[in-house]
Motif scaffolding. Structure first.
Motif, PDB file in Angstrom:
ATOM      1  N   ALA A   1       0.815  -1.227  -0.012  1.00 51.65           N
ATOM      2  CA  ALA A   1       0.096  -0.157  -0.122  1.00 51.65           C
ATOM      3  C   ALA A   1       1.045   1.187   0.110  1.00 51.65           C
ATOM      4  O   ALA A   1       2.011   1.223   0.489  1.00 51.65           O
ATOM      5  N   ASN A   2       0.245   2.261  -0.593  1.00 52.31           N
ATOM      6  CA  ASN A   2       0.843   3.662  -0.694  1.00 52.31           C
ATOM      7  C   ASN A   2       0.156   4.519   0.369  1.00 52.31           C
ATOM      8  O   ASN A   2      -1.236   4.430   0.528  1.00 52.31           O
ATOM      9  N   GLY A   3       1.105   5.391   1.160  1.00 49.80           N
ATOM     10  CA  GLY A   3       0.167   6.057   2.403  1.00 49.80           C
ATOM     11  C   GLY A   3       1.342   6.971   2.778  1.00 49.80           C
ATOM     12  O   GLY A   3       2.330   7.345   2.056  1.00 49.80           O
ATOM     13  N   ILE A   4       1.226   7.303   4.037  1.00 50.59           N
ATOM     14  CA  ILE A   4       2.249   8.293   4.852  1.00 50.59           C
ATOM     15  C   ILE A   4       2.293   7.759   6.087  1.00 50.59           C
ATOM     16  O   ILE A   4       1.662   6.802   6.776  1.00 50.59           O
ATOM     17  N   VAL A   5       3.580   8.057   6.670  1.00 49.54           N
ATOM     18  CA  VAL A   5       3.947   7.681   8.168  1.00 49.54           C
ATOM     19  C   VAL A   5       3.876   9.062   8.755  1.00 49.54           C
ATOM     20  O   VAL A   5       4.979   9.864   8.367  1.00 49.54           O
ATOM     21  N   ILE A   6       3.339   9.062   9.778  1.00 46.10           N
ATOM     22  CA  ILE A   6       3.203  10.623  10.494  1.00 46.10           C
ATOM     23  C   ILE A   6       3.563  10.143  12.063  1.00 46.10           C
ATOM     24  O   ILE A   6       3.201   9.033  12.583  1.00 46.10           O
ATOM     25  N   LYS A   7       3.924  11.128  12.661  1.00 45.98           N
ATOM     26  CA  LYS A   7       3.946  11.143  14.273  1.00 45.98           C
ATOM     27  C   LYS A   7       2.916  11.853  14.818  1.00 45.98           C
ATOM     28  O   LYS A   7       2.697  13.042  14.615  1.00 45.98           O
ATOM     29  N   LYS A   8       2.494  11.197  15.708  1.00 49.88           N
ATOM     30  CA  LYS A   8       1.133  11.732  16.433  1.00 49.88           C
ATOM     31  C   LYS A   8       1.279  11.389  17.905  1.00 49.88           C
ATOM     32  O   LYS A   8       1.492  10.352  18.165  1.00 49.88           O
ATOM     33  N   ASN A   9       1.128  12.465  18.963  1.00 48.90           N
ATOM     34  CA  ASN A   9       1.406  12.213  20.171  1.00 48.90           C
ATOM     35  C   ASN A   9       2.529  11.410  20.820  1.00 48.90           C
ATOM     36  O   ASN A   9       2.513  10.565  21.483  1.00 48.90           O
ATOM     37  N   GLY A  10       3.707  11.476  20.041  1.00 52.13           N
ATOM     38  CA  GLY A  10       4.853  10.654  20.271  1.00 52.13           C
ATOM     39  C   GLY A  10       5.004   9.471  19.693  1.00 52.13           C
ATOM     40  O   GLY A  10       5.974   8.814  20.060  1.00 52.13           O
ATOM     41  N   ASN A  11       3.922   9.058  18.930  1.00 52.07           N
ATOM     42  CA  ASN A  11       3.944   7.801  18.482  1.00 52.07           C
ATOM     43  C   ASN A  11       3.926   7.690  16.841  1.00 52.07           C
ATOM     44  O   ASN A  11       3.265   8.617  16.276  1.00 52.07           O
ATOM     45  N   TRP A  12       4.425   6.770  16.165  1.00 53.69           N
ATOM     46  CA  TRP A  12       4.631   6.818  14.665  1.00 53.69           C
ATOM     47  C   TRP A  12       3.373   5.717  14.133  1.00 53.69           C
ATOM     48  O   TRP A  12       3.038   4.859  14.806  1.00 53.69           O
TER      49      TRP A  12
END
Length: 251
Positions: free
Chosen positions: A221-232
């Motif tokens: 799958a294509n997508g994004i990896v983002i950091k939210k509230n200290g978690n990836w």
């Protein structure tokens, strides 16, 4: 949220646009020896290249074998594979080029990388990493398709049905369990590659202009990896549902 959705769609559109150039070709020719190597099928790269494209549905021939009359009469019906090497002291770098009968590059893969010390292992891993650029492409029965551009048709019934569009802000988010394995981020020229303890490349991360946000691909799958509230989190759409997978990454 709209910005993240735009990045996902942008990543997918780049993939579809690039790979659509291969859509008019069924045959691929692999040389018996790549130019930067000294021996025929050294490190098994030629055989591996042939196998990877055959798994995508192409008909592949080595250039030292008898090719069918259809190609012999018109070499412009086939693409020729070329591997491009750009190694550094600690990293093996390989790119896949597909050229037409005039030598023009029809498509070039992303640069595959490996930090393995043994050439036999590093070249094979780098080639497989480069081939992830073709993950969403398959050639099926003279009708090439891309997984990202295929839209399933709704089942038909005798009863009249109405399709009600779902607003983007009402799409349900499906969060899966955190991956157990710790993933290690290895720097590459345009981002990172995430590997496990094997080591095996699990995912690629491409830098964006947004901090802690990467365009990503895990091979499926294509997508994004983002950091939210200290978690990836790895976020992508599956069947119009936003999937968010928690990742454990060590940079």
């Amino acid at each position: 949220m709209k910005r993240y959705l735009f990045i996902i769609l942008l990543a997918i559109s780049f993939s579809v646009q690039a790979q659509s150039n291969v859509a008019n070709y069924k045959y691929i020719i692999v040389p018996e020896k790549f130019s930067f190597l000294k021996q025929v099928n050294q490190y098994g790269l030629n055989t591996l290249t042939k196998t990877l494209f055959e798994e995508k549905g192409f008909t592949v021939y080595f250039d030292n074998t008898e090719i069918p009359q259809e190609i012999a009469a018109d070499r412009c019906k086939a693409l020729v594979v070329e591997l491009q090497e750009k190694n550094s002291m600690f990293v093996t770098n390989v790119s896949i080029l597909l050229k037409d009968c005039r030598g023009a590059v029809v498509i070039k893969s992303n640069e595959g990388k490996s930090r393995e010390k043994e050439y036999n292992t590093s070249y094979n891993l780098a080639l497989r990493d480069a081939f992830t650029s073709f993950n969403d492409f398959n050639y099926v029965a003279d009708q090439p398709t891309t997984a990202t551009s295929t839209v399933p048709l709704p089942a038909t019934t005798n009863a009249e049905t109405k399709t009600v569009p779902v607003p983007v802000d009402q799409i349900t988010t499906n969060k899966t369990e955190q991956q157990e394995a710790l993933l290690y981020a290895q720097p590459v020229s345009n981002g990172y590659q995430l590997i496990d303890a094997t080591p095996k490349i699990i995912m690629t991360l491409l830098k964006t202009s947004i901090a802690d946000c990467y365009i990503s691909n895990n091979g499926n799958a294509n997508g994004i990896v983002i950091k939210k509230n200290g978690n990836w989190f790895f976020e992508y759409y599956k069947n119009n549902v936003l999937v968010s997978e928690k990742l454990l990454i060590k940079f």
